[in-house]
Design a protein around this motif. Structure first.
Motif, PDB file in Angstrom:
ATOM      1  N   VAL A 117      24.281   6.211  -0.075  1.00  0.00           N
ATOM      2  CA  VAL A 117      24.356   6.094  -1.537  1.00  0.00           C
ATOM      3  C   VAL A 117      23.334   5.061  -2.024  1.00  0.00           C
ATOM      4  O   VAL A 117      22.700   5.251  -3.066  1.00  0.00           O
ATOM      5  CB  VAL A 117      25.788   5.768  -1.999  1.00  0.00           C
ATOM      6  CG1 VAL A 117      25.841   5.442  -3.482  1.00  0.00           C
ATOM      7  CG2 VAL A 117      26.724   6.949  -1.689  1.00  0.00           C
ATOM      8  N   GLY A 118      23.143   4.009  -1.266  1.00  0.00           N
ATOM      9  CA  GLY A 118      22.130   3.012  -1.621  1.00  0.00           C
ATOM     10  C   GLY A 118      20.724   3.582  -1.605  1.00  0.00           C
ATOM     11  O   GLY A 118      19.900   3.267  -2.472  1.00  0.00           O
ATOM     12  N   ILE A 119      20.439   4.419  -0.636  1.00  0.00           N
ATOM     13  CA  ILE A 119      19.119   5.061  -0.575  1.00  0.00           C
ATOM     14  C   ILE A 119      18.929   5.976  -1.780  1.00  0.00           C
ATOM     15  O   ILE A 119      17.890   5.956  -2.442  1.00  0.00           O
ATOM     16  CB  ILE A 119      18.959   5.841   0.746  1.00  0.00           C
ATOM     17  CG1 ILE A 119      18.795   4.859   1.908  1.00  0.00           C
ATOM     18  CG2 ILE A 119      17.775   6.804   0.678  1.00  0.00           C
ATOM     19  CD1 ILE A 119      18.851   5.493   3.279  1.00  0.00           C
ATOM     20  N   VAL A 120      19.953   6.762  -2.085  1.00  0.00           N
ATOM     21  CA  VAL A 120      19.872   7.679  -3.228  1.00  0.00           C
ATOM     22  C   VAL A 120      19.730   6.893  -4.530  1.00  0.00           C
ATOM     23  O   VAL A 120      19.040   7.339  -5.452  1.00  0.00           O
ATOM     24  CB  VAL A 120      21.101   8.617  -3.252  1.00  0.00           C
ATOM     25  CG1 VAL A 120      21.165   9.424  -4.536  1.00  0.00           C
ATOM     26  CG2 VAL A 120      21.056   9.556  -2.033  1.00  0.00           C
ATOM     27  N   ALA A 121      20.322   5.707  -4.600  1.00  0.00           N
ATOM     28  CA  ALA A 121      20.203   4.885  -5.803  1.00  0.00           C
ATOM     29  C   ALA A 121      18.744   4.550  -6.105  1.00  0.00           C
ATOM     30  O   ALA A 121      18.384   4.323  -7.267  1.00  0.00           O
ATOM     31  CB  ALA A 121      21.022   3.608  -5.660  1.00  0.00           C
ATOM     32  N   GLY A 122      17.903   4.577  -5.098  1.00  0.00           N
ATOM     33  CA  GLY A 122      16.483   4.332  -5.305  1.00  0.00           C
ATOM     34  C   GLY A 122      15.809   5.413  -6.141  1.00  0.00           C
ATOM     35  O   GLY A 122      14.725   5.195  -6.683  1.00  0.00           O
ATOM     36  N   LEU A 123      16.475   6.562  -6.292  1.00  0.00           N
ATOM     37  CA  LEU A 123      15.939   7.635  -7.131  1.00  0.00           C
ATOM     38  C   LEU A 123      16.272   7.458  -8.607  1.00  0.00           C
ATOM     39  O   LEU A 123      15.770   8.202  -9.453  1.00  0.00           O
ATOM     40  CB  LEU A 123      16.475   8.987  -6.657  1.00  0.00           C
ATOM     41  CG  LEU A 123      16.015   9.448  -5.288  1.00  0.00           C
ATOM     42  CD1 LEU A 123      16.760  10.708  -4.875  1.00  0.00           C
ATOM     43  CD2 LEU A 123      14.516   9.679  -5.269  1.00  0.00           C
ATOM     44  N   ARG A 124      17.107   6.488  -8.918  1.00  0.00           N
ATOM     45  CA  ARG A 124      17.554   6.286 -10.307  1.00  0.00           C
ATOM     46  C   ARG A 124      16.387   6.272 -11.309  1.00  0.00           C
ATOM     47  O   ARG A 124      16.431   6.970 -12.305  1.00  0.00           O
ATOM     48  CB  ARG A 124      18.397   5.023 -10.427  1.00  0.00           C
ATOM     49  CG  ARG A 124      18.945   4.787 -11.833  1.00  0.00           C
ATOM     50  CD  ARG A 124      19.719   3.474 -11.931  1.00  0.00           C
ATOM     51  NE  ARG A 124      20.876   3.444 -11.082  1.00  0.00           N
ATOM     52  CZ  ARG A 124      22.115   3.801 -11.460  1.00  0.00           C
ATOM     53  NH1 ARG A 124      22.336   4.228 -12.694  1.00  0.00           N
ATOM     54  NH2 ARG A 124      23.115   3.740 -10.614  1.00  0.00           N
TER      55      ARG A 124
END
Length: 130
Positions: A117-124
């Motif tokens: 989820v932290g990695i995906v948060a980088g797409l914000r």
């Protein structure tokens, strides 16, 4: 002559991609995730035609690359694909919650779920347009 120190050889680091089961597991997670998004009354309207096989394959590939797998994403520019959709931080957070629930439901250990989820948060910054 071979020298040994009596110490075991260090274990090879395993990628998050491999730790969760590789492409097959990632594809199952993406399918479950999109099932949740499409059923969500707030997020579902962002997908009026559903989320087809090509879209899901793009997501599997981009996540596979981000998680240390052999995939290399060559799909549409993420920011351009989401531009003009009016996605807010609240929408992004809601989708991230569905991703977390998906991974939990598939038995992914909490520390790996949090990492993903932290990695995906980088797409914000590329996804949030409103």
């Amino acid at each position: 002559m071979t020298m040994t120190t009596g110490m075991p050889a260090p274990a090879e680091a395993i990628s998050v991609y491999d730790a969760i089961g590789g492409r097959t597991a990632l594809a199952a997670a993406v399918d479950d995730f999109y099932g949740r998004l499409l059923a969500d009354p707030v997020l579902g309207p962002f997908f009026p035609g559903g989320a087809g096989a090509r879209h899901r394959a793009y997501v599997v590939t981009i996540l596979g690359e981000a998680l240390g797998g052999p995939e290399r994403y060559r799909g549409p520019d993420v920011a351009r694909a989401h531009g003009g959709l009016g996605i807010t931080d609240a929408h992004f957070d809601r989708a991230a919650g569905h991703l977390s629930d998906t991974l939990d439901g598939l038995g992914v250990p909490r520390h790996l779920t949090d990492h993903i989820v932290g990695i995906v948060a980088g797409l914000r910054p590329a996804v949030v347009t409103a």
